[in-house]
Design a protein around this motif. Structure first.
Motif, PDB file in Angstrom:
ATOM      1  N   GLY A 238      -0.793  -3.411  -5.325  1.00 59.47           N
ATOM      2  CA  GLY A 238      -0.267  -3.519  -3.826  1.00 59.47           C
ATOM      3  C   GLY A 238       0.429  -1.313  -3.293  1.00 59.47           C
ATOM      4  N   LYS A 239      -0.287  -1.400  -3.089  1.00 61.65           N
ATOM      5  CA  LYS A 239       0.009   0.302  -3.123  1.00 61.65           C
ATOM      6  C   LYS A 239       1.481   0.951  -2.064  1.00 61.65           C
ATOM      7  N   GLY A 240       1.795   1.588  -3.056  1.00 62.46           N
ATOM      8  CA  GLY A 240       3.133   2.287  -2.136  1.00 62.46           C
ATOM      9  C   GLY A 240       3.684   3.524  -2.556  1.00 62.46           C
ATOM     10  N   VAL A 241       5.008   3.763  -3.233  1.00 66.08           N
ATOM     11  CA  VAL A 241       5.515   5.437  -3.634  1.00 66.08           C
ATOM     12  C   VAL A 241       6.224   5.573  -4.838  1.00 66.08           C
ATOM     13  N   LEU A 242       6.093   5.946  -5.687  1.00 62.05           N
ATOM     14  CA  LEU A 242       6.789   6.751  -6.883  1.00 62.05           C
ATOM     15  C   LEU A 242       7.929   8.198  -6.317  1.00 62.05           C
ATOM     16  N   VAL A 243       9.146   7.233  -6.051  1.00 67.05           N
ATOM     17  CA  VAL A 243       9.951   8.330  -5.806  1.00 67.05           C
ATOM     18  C   VAL A 243      11.503   8.751  -6.893  1.00 67.05           C
ATOM     19  N   ASP A 244      11.899  10.034  -7.479  1.00 69.33           N
ATOM     20  CA  ASP A 244      12.380  10.328  -8.823  1.00 69.33           C
ATOM     21  C   ASP A 244      13.764   9.408  -8.246  1.00 69.33           C
ATOM     22  N   GLY A 245      14.280   9.183  -9.482  1.00 69.85           N
ATOM     23  CA  GLY A 245      16.244   8.728  -9.861  1.00 69.85           C
ATOM     24  C   GLY A 245      16.514   8.908 -10.680  1.00 69.85           C
ATOM     25  N   VAL A 246      17.266   8.432 -10.898  1.00 71.10           N
ATOM     26  CA  VAL A 246      18.862   7.940 -11.340  1.00 71.10           C
ATOM     27  C   VAL A 246      19.573   7.054 -12.400  1.00 71.10           C
ATOM     28  N   SER A 247      19.548   6.210 -13.195  1.00 69.70           N
ATOM     29  CA  SER A 247      19.995   4.788 -13.339  1.00 69.70           C
ATOM     30  C   SER A 247      21.838   5.182 -13.217  1.00 69.70           C
ATOM     31  N   LEU A 248      22.550   4.307 -12.570  1.00 75.36           N
ATOM     32  CA  LEU A 248      23.714   3.920 -12.474  1.00 75.36           C
ATOM     33  C   LEU A 248      24.231   2.663 -13.081  1.00 75.36           C
ATOM     34  N   GLY A 249      23.611   2.168 -13.515  1.00 74.20           N
ATOM     35  CA  GLY A 249      24.010   0.834 -13.944  1.00 74.20           C
ATOM     36  C   GLY A 249      22.424   0.316 -14.615  1.00 74.20           C
ATOM     37  N   ARG A 252      22.278  -0.340  -9.905  1.00 79.93           N
ATOM     38  CA  ARG A 252      22.219   0.456  -9.702  1.00 79.93           C
ATOM     39  C   ARG A 252      21.352   1.709  -9.966  1.00 79.93           C
ATOM     40  N   LEU A 253      21.087   2.815  -8.632  1.00 80.23           N
ATOM     41  CA  LEU A 253      20.650   3.584  -8.667  1.00 80.23           C
ATOM     42  C   LEU A 253      20.344   4.896  -7.954  1.00 80.23           C
ATOM     43  N   ASN A 254      20.133   6.151  -8.245  1.00 80.24           N
ATOM     44  CA  ASN A 254      20.381   7.187  -7.116  1.00 80.24           C
ATOM     45  C   ASN A 254      19.395   8.211  -6.848  1.00 80.24           C
ATOM     46  N   CYS A 255      18.563   8.264  -5.974  1.00 77.64           N
ATOM     47  CA  CYS A 255      17.705   8.679  -5.331  1.00 77.64           C
ATOM     48  C   CYS A 255      18.155   9.415  -4.279  1.00 77.64           C
ATOM     49  N   GLY A 270      23.465  -0.814 -19.434  1.00 78.66           N
ATOM     50  CA  GLY A 270      24.643  -0.774 -18.324  1.00 78.66           C
ATOM     51  C   GLY A 270      24.813   0.840 -17.743  1.00 78.66           C
ATOM     52  N   GLU A 271      23.680   1.795 -19.316  1.00 78.56           N
ATOM     53  CA  GLU A 271      23.788   2.892 -19.291  1.00 78.56           C
ATOM     54  C   GLU A 271      23.354   3.946 -18.294  1.00 78.56           C
ATOM     55  N   SER A 272      23.975   4.636 -17.955  1.00 78.74           N
ATOM     56  CA  SER A 272      23.920   5.595 -16.882  1.00 78.74           C
ATOM     57  C   SER A 272      22.714   6.620 -16.997  1.00 78.74           C
TER      58      SER A 272
END
Length: 350
Positions: A238-249, A252-255, A270-272
């Motif tokens: 299934g086509k898509g794109v990879l987005v870099d981010g970081v875990s917040l729990g 939850r994540l931030n990108c 829950g490691e961030s």
């Protein structure tokens, strides 16, 4: 159900160059499996090894518990009890349809052959075409005849090498569904090689994605689509794109698309602050004229019930999004992008 076929640590080479690397999987009696992957990934080599056309460098192949291929011994193809459906149908042009089907039937009387031919022609819904020749049939009808010929000897396992590649998209979908119905009715196990993801989803109970001669993942279509083991599997099914981010729990994540929270956790604890990549498909992206992360519309592709948009964020990242309805956003316009994946697909150390 009992295990019918087992491929265990199979390795094959061509002119001294490794083609398959420790390929392992199994299928059960009556199960339909697909080997899915791009050209040159080794999927046809796996099929040819199972059929007995290629001898393995190491590993083994078993059917009903019997070793039929290993580095030490190989059972000849004609003694394996397998049927084969080829990409080009391989029908004899000078023989009638009935004679094509009967060609491989050995040790039967004329009456028994005629009865069996009539049975499989009825099964593939071509009961009145036995006296015709291959050139008098459409491509879809020829494919049904090829299937009938493979089913006539009552094989333990049916092998299919890109059987629908010569057909148009609508007919491929139709025949994929019909092929599955026929095989399930006959309780015949099968393995099909294809590069078409939708075809594999339609026909298979289990499928494996191959890349560079290795099985990246083996499981149900749902498992591979919603829980891909690697970015390569995710992109292929299934086509898509990879987005870099970081875990917040755990959920939850931030990108660069913002701080995202999901209904389902994507990590056990829950490691961030763990670096990750979020895989986003077009259906995970929602567009709005106000709010969200700003993006420029690069192109749009009308697909009937929906329109596929390519969008570029200020960072340069290009996303795709699907929107239903008749409205169309202008090329070069700017929109807001929201992320709303049904299930998060996250990879660590990718």
């Amino acid at each position: 159900m009992r295990e019918l076929l087992a491929v265990d640590q199979l390795q094959c080479a061509y002119q001294g160059q490794p083609v398959l690397h420790s390929v392992s999987f199994s299928i059960e009696q009556g199960e339909i499996a697909c080997l899915l992957g791009p050209s040159g990934c080794g999927k046809t080599t796996v099929l040819r090894a199972i059929a007995g056309f290629i001898e393995p460098e190491s590993g083994q192949i078993r059917i009903d518990g019997e070793v039929i291929s290993s580095a030490e011994a190989v059972v000849p193809p004609e003694r394996r009890g397998m049927g084969m459906v080829f990409q080009d149908y391989a029908l004899f042009p000078h023989l009638t349809i009935a004679d094509n089907i009967a060609f491989g039937l050995k040790g039967l009387s004329r009456a028994e052959k005629q009865a069996l031919v009539a049975e499989v022609l009825e099964l593939v819904e071509l009961p009145d075409l036995g006296k015709r020749y291959p050139h008098e049939l459409s491509g879809g009808q020829q494919q049904r005849v090829a299937l009938a010929r493979a089913l006539a000897p009552k094989p333990r396992l049916l092998l299919m090498d890109e059987p629908f590649s010569n057909l148009d998209a609508d007919l491929r979908r139709q025949l994929s569904a019909e092929m599955r119905r026929i095989l399930k009715r006959q309780k015949i196990a099968a393995i099909m090689v294809t590069h078409d993801q939708q075809e594999a989803f339609t026909i298979s109970d289990r499928l494996g994605v191959l890349s560079a001669g290795r099985v990246q993942q083996w499981g149900t279509p749902e498992e591979l689509f919603y829980q891909p083991a690697t970015p390569e599997v995710a992109a292929f099914v299934g086509k898509g794109v990879l987005v870099d981010g970081v875990s917040l729990g755990p959920d939850r994540l931030n990108c660069e698309l913002g701080e995202l929270e999901f209904a389902e956790p994507f990590m056990v604890d829950g490691e961030s602050n763990q670096p990750l990549k979020l895989f986003l498909r077009p259906g995970d992206i929602q567009l709005t004229r106000e709010g969200g992360v700003e993006a420029e519309v690069l192109s749009c592709e009308f697909q009937g019930s929906q329109t596929l948009y390519r969008l570029q964020l200020n960072s340069g990242l290009v996303l795709e999004a699907c929107e239903s309805g008749m409205h169309r956003y202008p090329i070069g316009g700017r929109l807001g992008v929201h992320v709303a994946p049904h299930r998060p697909i996250v990879f660590f150390n990718a």
